[in-house]
Scaffold this motif. Structure first.
Motif, mmCIF file in Angstrom:
data_model
loop_
_atom_site.group_PDB
_atom_site.id
_atom_site.type_symbol
_atom_site.label_atom_id
_atom_site.label_comp_id
_atom_site.label_asym_id
_atom_site.label_seq_id
_atom_site.Cartn_x
_atom_site.Cartn_y
_atom_site.Cartn_z
ATOM 1 N N GLY A 36 40.484 31.441 -2.531
ATOM 2 C CA GLY A 36 41.179 30.951 -3.713
ATOM 3 C C GLY A 36 40.259 30.206 -4.660
ATOM 4 O O GLY A 36 40.284 30.420 -5.881
ATOM 5 N N TYR A 37 39.414 29.346 -4.116
ATOM 6 C CA TYR A 37 38.456 28.611 -4.945
ATOM 7 C C TYR A 37 37.432 29.552 -5.574
ATOM 8 O O TYR A 37 37.000 29.353 -6.711
ATOM 9 N N SER A 38 37.046 30.580 -4.838
ATOM 10 C CA SER A 38 36.067 31.523 -5.387
ATOM 11 C C SER A 38 36.632 32.276 -6.580
ATOM 12 O O SER A 38 35.908 32.578 -7.535
ATOM 13 N N LYS A 39 37.924 32.578 -6.538
ATOM 14 C CA LYS A 39 38.550 33.275 -7.651
ATOM 15 C C LYS A 39 38.604 32.395 -8.898
ATOM 16 O O LYS A 39 38.450 32.882 -10.028
ATOM 17 N N VAL A 40 38.815 31.103 -8.692
ATOM 18 C CA VAL A 40 38.793 30.172 -9.830
ATOM 19 C C VAL A 40 37.398 30.132 -10.442
ATOM 20 O O VAL A 40 37.229 30.227 -11.661
ATOM 21 N N ALA A 41 36.375 29.989 -9.591
ATOM 22 C CA ALA A 41 34.995 29.963 -10.085
ATOM 23 C C ALA A 41 34.657 31.257 -10.805
ATOM 24 O O ALA A 41 33.969 31.251 -11.837
ATOM 25 N N LEU A 42 35.169 32.366 -10.303
ATOM 26 C CA LEU A 42 34.897 33.667 -10.908
ATOM 27 C C LEU A 42 35.519 33.773 -12.293
ATOM 28 O O LEU A 42 34.913 34.333 -13.221
ATOM 29 N N ARG A 43 36.719 33.222 -12.438
ATOM 30 C CA ARG A 43 37.351 33.237 -13.756
ATOM 31 C C ARG A 43 36.596 32.370 -14.757
ATOM 32 O O ARG A 43 36.551 32.673 -15.947
ATOM 33 N N LEU A 44 35.986 31.304 -14.259
ATOM 34 C CA LEU A 44 35.288 30.381 -15.137
ATOM 35 C C LEU A 44 33.895 30.864 -15.529
ATOM 36 O O LEU A 44 33.436 30.611 -16.645
ATOM 37 N N ALA A 45 33.216 31.547 -14.606
ATOM 38 C CA ALA A 45 31.803 31.890 -14.870
ATOM 39 C C ALA A 45 31.410 33.165 -14.149
ATOM 40 O O ALA A 45 30.568 33.149 -13.242
ATOM 41 N N SER A 46 31.975 34.282 -14.555
ATOM 42 C CA SER A 46 31.709 35.547 -13.866
ATOM 43 C C SER A 46 30.307 36.088 -14.127
ATOM 44 O O SER A 46 29.860 37.006 -13.437
ATOM 45 N N ARG A 47 29.608 35.521 -15.110
ATOM 46 C CA ARG A 47 28.258 36.007 -15.415
ATOM 47 C C ARG A 47 27.166 35.206 -14.707
ATOM 48 O O ARG A 47 25.978 35.407 -14.972
ATOM 49 N N VAL A 48 27.561 34.331 -13.811
ATOM 50 C CA VAL A 48 26.605 33.549 -13.029
ATOM 51 C C VAL A 48 26.455 34.195 -11.655
ATOM 52 O O VAL A 48 27.435 34.378 -10.932
ATOM 53 N N ALA A 49 25.235 34.542 -11.290
ATOM 54 C CA ALA A 49 24.987 35.270 -10.036
ATOM 55 C C ALA A 49 25.469 34.498 -8.817
ATOM 56 O O ALA A 49 26.017 35.085 -7.875
ATOM 57 N N ALA A 50 25.266 33.187 -8.810
ATOM 58 C CA ALA A 50 25.688 32.387 -7.658
ATOM 59 C C ALA A 50 27.194 32.441 -7.468
ATOM 60 O O ALA A 50 27.690 32.404 -6.333
ATOM 61 N N VAL A 51 27.935 32.547 -8.556
ATOM 62 C CA VAL A 51 29.390 32.650 -8.482
ATOM 63 C C VAL A 51 29.786 34.000 -7.899
ATOM 64 O O VAL A 51 30.658 34.090 -7.029
ATOM 65 N N ARG A 52 29.121 35.068 -8.346
ATOM 66 C CA ARG A 52 29.429 36.393 -7.811
ATOM 67 C C ARG A 52 29.104 36.479 -6.325
ATOM 68 O O ARG A 52 29.841 37.082 -5.537
ATOM 69 N N GLU A 53 27.988 35.859 -5.933
ATOM 70 C CA GLU A 53 27.609 35.873 -4.518
ATOM 71 C C GLU A 53 28.613 35.100 -3.673
ATOM 72 O O GLU A 53 29.033 35.567 -2.605
ATOM 73 N N ALA A 54 29.023 33.910 -4.150
ATOM 74 C CA ALA A 54 30.009 33.116 -3.411
ATOM 75 C C ALA A 54 31.334 33.858 -3.307
ATOM 76 O O ALA A 54 31.991 33.850 -2.258
ATOM 77 N N ALA A 55 31.730 34.515 -4.386
ATOM 78 C CA ALA A 55 32.965 35.306 -4.360
ATOM 79 C C ALA A 55 32.846 36.453 -3.357
ATOM 80 O O ALA A 55 33.810 36.801 -2.672
ATOM 81 N N GLY A 56 31.648 37.031 -3.256
ATOM 82 C CA GLY A 56 31.425 38.092 -2.288
ATOM 83 C C GLY A 56 31.587 37.613 -0.857
ATOM 84 O O GLY A 56 32.263 38.256 -0.045
ATOM 85 N N PHE A 57 31.000 36.467 -0.554
ATOM 86 C CA PHE A 57 31.105 35.948 0.810
ATOM 87 C C PHE A 57 32.530 35.516 1.140
ATOM 88 O O PHE A 57 32.988 35.680 2.281
ATOM 89 N N ALA A 58 33.251 34.988 0.153
ATOM 90 C CA ALA A 58 34.638 34.603 0.394
ATOM 91 C C ALA A 58 35.497 35.842 0.654
ATOM 92 O O ALA A 58 36.346 35.842 1.553
ATOM 93 N N ALA A 59 35.284 36.900 -0.120
ATOM 94 C CA ALA A 59 36.017 38.142 0.109
ATOM 95 C C ALA A 59 35.656 38.738 1.470
ATOM 96 O O ALA A 59 36.521 39.216 2.213
ATOM 97 N N TYR A 60 34.372 38.700 1.813
ATOM 98 C CA TYR A 60 33.890 39.214 3.099
ATOM 99 C C TYR A 60 34.548 38.462 4.264
ATOM 100 O O TYR A 60 34.962 39.072 5.259
ATOM 101 N N ALA A 61 34.659 37.149 4.139
ATOM 102 C CA ALA A 61 35.267 36.336 5.199
ATOM 103 C C ALA A 61 36.740 36.669 5.390
ATOM 104 O O ALA A 61 37.306 36.435 6.457
ATOM 105 N N ASN A 62 37.364 37.227 4.349
ATOM 106 C CA ASN A 62 38.775 37.627 4.429
ATOM 107 C C ASN A 62 38.940 39.123 4.661
ATOM 108 O O ASN A 62 40.018 39.677 4.482
ATOM 109 N N GLN A 63 37.844 39.791 5.042
ATOM 110 C CA GLN A 63 37.845 41.218 5.348
ATOM 111 C C GLN A 63 38.242 42.074 4.146
ATOM 112 O O GLN A 63 38.737 43.185 4.286
#
Length: 255
Positions: A36-63
């Motif tokens: 949930g937090y990763s999706k918020v960060a993604l909405r705020l700054a989708s052009r930041v690589a660190a945000v995309r990576e964090a969103a990737g790991f959060a999605a991965y952790a949820n299969q």
């Protein structure tokens, strides 16, 4: 990460940073919350690589492997960093494409990984072999100088554990027990359940001391009630705990 966020207005950067901190804090204990937090960060700054990576790991952790793979690819395009290659390959496994994971394991990118990354890639490749029911090939894949080494590195416990598990699946119980024991020796922070697996092979059963004490205390309380002639209050042992959370269900996106 801090350097990447400097390209954002300060208030926005602070908000993104707070969400990324929560992703890192929750991802092991509460993956859904981290997502949930990763999706918020993604909405705020989708052009930041660190945000995309964090969103990737959060999605991965949820299969959510398809989503994770997309985020990892985006982060890699932004940075050119090869470090995400093993987890990208593991997403392919999660999507039911072990052959693609094996192709990635043999790609030139693997040679650009550091030692930890190469070991991780070996673990993914072995997992892909097992997905394809190629147990002997999985065992051979894990055999390496890193496995044979007596020095303990951050990856040692997981590598030994994977090897022991593959041996056990192949019916080589004696060797499996030996390697589970070696995994226990290397697993100082409890990153695997090697000790439980070893105990299971040895026929050891653990009794939860807390449950045992509760049962003993319950028996004593009941005995005291009988001596006092207590009746109406005895049903406290049968009541449902107040405020018990309801079970929830989450969709498994692994397909």
């Amino acid at each position: 990460m801090r350097q990447e966020l400097q390209s954002l207005p300060k208030t926005l950067a602070d908000d993104v940073a707070k969400n990324l901190v929560m992703v890192a804090k929750l991802i092991d204990e509460d993956p859904e919350g981290a997502y949930g937090y990763s999706k918020v960060a993604l909405r705020l700054a989708s052009r930041v690589a660190a945000v995309r990576e964090a969103a990737g790991f959060a999605a991965y952790a949820n299969q959510k492997y398809s989503e994770a793979l997309g985020e990892f690819r985006a982060a890699r395009r932004m940075t050119g960093n090869i470090d995400l290659w093993p987890v990208m390959a593991d997403c392919e496994r999660g999507l039911g494409r072990p052959e693609k994971a094996l192709d990635m394991a043999g790609a030139p990118e693997v040679h650009k990984l550091d030692k930890a990354g190469q070991v991780e890639m070996r673990l993914v490749a072995a997992g892909a072999r097992r997905d394809m029911e190629q147990l002997d090939a999985a065992i051979v894949t894990l055999q390496s100088p890193e496995l044979a080494s007596n020095s303990v590195q951050p990856w040692t416990a997981r590598l030994r554990y994977a090897y022991a598990d593959a041996l056990l699946a192949a019916g080589r119980e004696g060797e499996a027990r030996e390697w589970f024991a070696k995994a226990v020796e290397a697993d100082k922070d409890g990153s695997t359940d090697a000790s439980d697996r070893l105990a299971e092979m040895d026929g050891v059963e653990f009794v939860d001391a807390l449950d045992e004490n509760e049962n003993q205390g319950e028996g004593e309380n009941r005995g005291e009630g009988e001596n006092r002639g207590v009746g109406a209050d005895d049903d406290k042992f049968d009541r449902e705990p107040e405020g018990a959370p309801a079970e929830g269900a989450s969709e498994d996106d692994k397909s």
